[in-house]
Design an enzyme around this catalytic site. Structure first.
Site, PDB file in Angstrom:
ATOM      1  N   ASP A 188       0.648  -1.563   0.029  1.00 31.19           N
ATOM      2  CA  ASP A 188       0.496  -0.721   0.108  1.00 31.19           C
ATOM      3  C   ASP A 188       1.288   0.795  -0.177  1.00 31.19           C
ATOM      4  O   ASP A 188       2.184   1.269  -0.035  1.00 31.19           O
ATOM      5  CB  ASP A 188      -1.012  -0.026   1.040  1.00 31.19           C
ATOM      6  CG  ASP A 188       0.305  -0.207   2.356  1.00 31.19           C
ATOM      7  OD1 ASP A 188       0.280  -1.089   2.825  1.00 31.19           O
ATOM      8  OD2 ASP A 188       0.265   0.735   2.977  1.00 31.19           O
ATOM      9  N   ASP A 246       0.648   3.512   1.955  1.00 32.06           N
ATOM     10  CA  ASP A 246       0.499   3.764   3.784  1.00 32.06           C
ATOM     11  C   ASP A 246      -0.438   4.989   3.760  1.00 32.06           C
ATOM     12  O   ASP A 246      -1.761   5.246   2.541  1.00 32.06           O
ATOM     13  CB  ASP A 246       2.178   4.837   4.199  1.00 32.06           C
ATOM     14  CG  ASP A 246       1.676   4.212   5.307  1.00 32.06           C
ATOM     15  OD1 ASP A 246       1.104   3.517   6.559  1.00 32.06           O
ATOM     16  OD2 ASP A 246       2.369   5.617   6.016  1.00 32.06           O
TER      17      ASP A 246
HETATM   18  N1  LIG Z   1       1.010   1.346   6.173  1.00 35.35           N
HETATM   19  C1  LIG Z   1       1.999   0.157   6.403  1.00 35.35           C
HETATM   20  N2  LIG Z   1       2.040   0.875   7.738  1.00 35.35           N
HETATM   21  C2  LIG Z   1       2.462   0.058   8.479  1.00 35.35           C
HETATM   22  N3  LIG Z   1       2.762  -1.604   8.442  1.00 35.35           N
HETATM   23  C3  LIG Z   1       2.187  -1.541   7.649  1.00 35.35           C
HETATM   24  N4  LIG Z   1       2.555  -2.814   6.571  1.00 35.35           N
HETATM   25  C4  LIG Z   1       2.223  -3.224   5.335  1.00 35.35           C
HETATM   26  N5  LIG Z   1       2.267  -1.516   5.249  1.00 35.35           N
HETATM   27  C5  LIG Z   1       1.620  -0.943   6.175  1.00 35.35           C
END
Ligand SMILES: Nc1ncnc2[nH]cnc12
Ligand SMILES: CSC[C@H]1O[C@H](OP(=O)(O)O)[C@H](O)[C@@H]1O
Length: 310
Positions: free
Chosen positions: A219, A221
């Site tokens: 992703d 974030d």
């Molecule tokens: N955005 C994210 N923040 C922290 N850990 C993750 N693991 C996968 N995506 C993440």
């Protein structure tokens, strides 16, 4: 337990609860001085005959939160089985436009944003040590992996990018970051974010094990202004495809590792951290003589310093 020692330990992260194309040998669940590992460990044989050990970081049914992973037991258990290095997999968020969900990354640096609630050292009693951690991932192992991961992705014909030399932020969780935090991590130079690389990498260094992280982005974030912040559903969308690519990559990398060891070409890479603690141990401490119980526990991971006749 099987007679032979395992060559490397593989730690699977979110979505990666087993590996494929390996011959099952046995399951073991060693009780270490720091308790039991996250899950029973599967020992498998590669086609070359080499043994490898696989451990699911959050348990087989993903029942352990990032803050509660028994990392000391995990690292100690893998070392006790003979592992010389650890290949750890992790699902990570991307803090950069050019790192898209589905991409692979091999980070070289870590920014620690855990909150001090995870025990991050084997040296918590009277015997003190200060491990060097300037380069948190084993440099030669990561460089070797970069070639092999790229090779694996090419063989599979999967159009997946590999990024190297990136900085990963390790946050506490289990909640994801706020937008302000996500933007701040980018300003700090962070490229990736997860909740699991620490204290795992620190403990591997203390146990003198090679350690490299193969991260797969799930992703973006929460830093992109016009996008909604990350949700677990976003992560799950890419998790299955990433796990399938990770299994293919693991299969190729492990076979290549075994080949390299058989050719005598990889010993120095696997043993990169051997002896790393020699100058980290505070030998002046009187606990070396007095703390028999502590020394006994430490002999489980570092017999050359704490075992009988050391
Ligand atoms: N955005 C994210 N923040 C922290 N850990 C993750 N693991 C996968 N995506 C993440
Ligand atoms: C499921 S999203 C957050 C969770 O996923 C990652 O786990 P792992 O590193 O074990 O793959 C991340 O670090 C968080 O623990």
């Amino acid at each position: 337990m099987s007679e032979s020692k395992v060559l490397v330990g593989v730690i699977g992260g979110s979505g990666l609860y087993h590996l494929d194309n390996l011959t099952f040998v046995e399951t073991v669940n060693p009780e270490t001085p720091w308790g039991f590992p996250s899950s029973p460990i599967t020992i498998s044989r590669l086609s070359s005959g080499t043994l490898i050990a696989f451990l699911a970081r959050h348990g087989k049914g993903h029942t352990i939160t990032p803050s509660a992973v028994p990392s000391r037991a995990n690292i100690a258990a893998l070392k006790s089985l003979g592992a010389r290095a650890i290949l750890a997999f992790s699902a990570v968020g991307s803090l950069r436009e050019e790192i898209a969900p589905g991409d692979f990354c091999l980070p070289s640096q870590i920014i620690d944003r855990t909150k001090g609630i995870r025990v991050s050292s084997f040296f918590t009693g009277g015997i003190v040590a200060h491990a060097s951690f300037a380069d948190p991932f084993s440099k030669q192992l990561s460089a070797w992996l970069a070639d092999k991961v790229a090779e694996a992705l090419k063989i599979e014909g999967r159009d997946i990018k590999l990024h190297t030399d990136k900085t990963i932020v390790c946050m506490e969780g289990p909640q994801f970051s706020t937008r302000a935090e996500s933007i701040m991590y980018r300003q700090w130079g962070g490229d990736l974010i997860n909740m699991s690389v620490l204290p795992e990498a620190k403990l591997a260094r203390e146990a003198e094990l090679g350690y490299a992280l193969i991260a797969t982005a799930t992703d973006y974030d929460s830093w992109r202004p016009s996008e909604a912040g990350v949700t677990a559903a976003d992560v799950f969308k890419t998790l299955r495809a990433n796990a399938s690519s990770s299994r293919l990559v693991a299969a190729h990398v492990l076979e290549e590792l075994a080949k390299g060891v058989a050719d005598g070409k990889l010993d120095s890479i696997l043993d990169e951290e051997k002896g790393a603690m020699t100058f980290s141990l505070m030998r002046l401490s009187s606990a070396w003589q007095d703390d028999k119980e502590g020394a006994q526990m430490l002999s489980y991971i570092l017999p050359q310093y704490f075992g009988q006749g050391a």
